[in-house]
Design a protein around this motif. Structure first.
Motif, PDB file in Angstrom:
ATOM      1  N   GLN A 274       8.626  -9.621  -2.878  1.00  0.00           N
ATOM      2  CA  GLN A 274       7.455  -8.781  -2.580  1.00  0.00           C
ATOM      3  C   GLN A 274       7.819  -7.632  -1.648  1.00  0.00           C
ATOM      4  O   GLN A 274       7.323  -6.507  -1.815  1.00  0.00           O
ATOM      5  N   THR A 290       5.578 -13.096 -10.251  1.00  0.00           N
ATOM      6  CA  THR A 290       4.538 -13.839 -10.976  1.00  0.00           C
ATOM      7  C   THR A 290       5.089 -15.156 -11.530  1.00  0.00           C
ATOM      8  O   THR A 290       4.355 -16.148 -11.617  1.00  0.00           O
ATOM      9  N   ARG A 310      -1.960  -9.055  -9.897  1.00  0.00           N
ATOM     10  CA  ARG A 310      -0.812  -8.212  -9.548  1.00  0.00           C
ATOM     11  C   ARG A 310      -0.525  -7.198 -10.654  1.00  0.00           C
ATOM     12  O   ARG A 310      -0.185  -6.044 -10.381  1.00  0.00           O
TER      13      ARG A 310
END
Length: 389
Positions: A274, A290, A310
């Motif tokens: 991230q 994910t 996302r």
């Protein structure tokens, strides 16, 4: 018989007159030839400027016939033959120059360089290598070594290519550290294909030690460790790419996520992914995030809403057919399973966008290449899909 002085007195002026006439004829012939040679030379230059190579060659041949000792005309002819693809004629011209004993040392080196280029263009790599070796210690040494290195790369003779790269580096031509790391990676790949993983790991470890900033050895080592069940080692190897925000990190995202799941480090891996995604948004890194979140979801039957969100967030800032396709395929609870024709259409639409493209020649491929198979350039493939360029 008495010598008649009258004939002698008459013969001497006659002989002198004949000699004078002959010399004048020779001088006249030389002037005509000298006028014809420059005229043919300038005609050839004019044809070259007009991109008329056939006529230029004819003019230069005429100039060479009028003045066969002029080496510059031979060099011009050799270059023209090579540009036209008449490599056998170019070779004959340069070999003729090399056979002459009256040309200067500089012209001899120039002819040797021209001969090497003839062989290179003709694809006669063995002869080209031999001709290039003869240029060691000359003013063409740097160019010859670069050409030899290219030959070894084309023939996949990586140790020989590394030897020449080290010579170029020592002579101050450039820094070939990353190139040397690539050569060791290529040898490691060949070792893996032969089933010698131990040798491959040794080569990659040496490449990492000598060139710690080269991303490819780290990526290959992590993938090799993962394939041999060494998930913790693979995690440690690949995490460095994300910690340093390496531009090649997206290429390792999927393998890094697999290693994290295998050694129960999904949380730390997700944090690294991230952080990298915030600096360099990329679909490959997003897919890895994910995948980690989907694996950690409590119910496999229920879609992971944060993961789908996302993709929506990515679409808002970076319009992407690939992200849209993933969101549609994942949001089954709302739309139901997508019909097969719709899924197939989405796949066909996103396949060209998921390729990698060489920045030097535009060659596209499904997989990322470190050495372009089209133009033979190194590191010319950005580590991003075509859609993200």
């Amino acid at each position: 018989m008495e010598l008649d002085l009258t004939w002698i007195l008459l013969g001497l002026p006659t002989a002198f007159a004949l000699g004078w006439i002959a010399s004048r004829l020779d001088l006249r012939q030389m002037r005509i030839a000298n006028r014809q040679a420059p005229r043919a030379y300038f005609k050839g230059l004019n044809h070259l400027l007009n991109e008329q190579q056939d006529q230029a060659i004819d003019s230069f041949i005429e100039a060479v016939q009028n003045d066969p000792d002029t080496s510059e005309l031979h060099f011009a002819l050799g270059n023209l033959f090579r540009r036209r693809g008449e490599y056998d004629r170019a070779v004959r011209v340069h070999e003729h120059l090399l056979s002459r004993a009256d040309i200067s040392h500089a012209d001899r080196q120039r002819a040797q360089h021209g001969l090497a280029l003839d062989y290179l263009k003709a694809g006669l790599l063995d002869r080209a290598e031999e001709a290039l070796r003869k240029l060691e210690g000359t003013s063409y040494e740097g160019q010859a070594r670069l050409a030899r290195m290219a030959i070894y790369e084309r023939s996949r003779e990586w140790p020989e290519a590394a030897e020449v790269a080290l010579l170029l580096e020592k002579s101050g031509e450039a820094d070939f550290g990353i190139r040397l790391a690539h050569y060791q990676c290529e040898q490691a790949r060949e070792a893996v294909q032969k089933g010698d993983s131990a040798k491959a790991l040794e080569l990659l470890a040496h490449a990492l030690q000598a060139h710690p900033h080269a991303p490819r050895p780290r990526l290959l080592m992590g993938q090799l460790q993962l394939s041999h069940g060494q998930a913790p080692a693979a995690y440690d190897t690949l995490s460095v790419l994300f910690e340093h925000n390496d531009m090649a990190a997206p290429l390792a995202a999927a393998s890094f996520a697999q290693a994290a799941l295998a050694c129960d480090k999904a949380a730390s891996a997700s944090a690294l992914l991230q952080a990298h995604y915030l600096r360099h948004p990329c679909i490959d890194v997003l897919d890895a995030i994910t995948a980690l979140e989907a694996q950690n979801s409590q119910s496999a039957a229920k879609p992971d809403a944060p993961a789908l969100q996302r993709y929506l967030n990515h679409l808002q800032n970076h319009p992407s057919m690939m992200a849209a396709s993933r969101w549609l395929n994942g949001d089954h609870h709302k739309w139901g399973a997508l019909p097969e024709p719709v899924q197939k259409t989405l796949e066909n639409a996103t396949k060209p966008l998921a390729r990698y493209r060489c920045a030097a020649c535009g060659f596209e491929a499904k997989e990322h290449f470190w050495h372009c198979p089209g133009c033979q350039s190194w590191d010319s493939y950005p580590p991003r899909r075509v859609e993200e360029l």
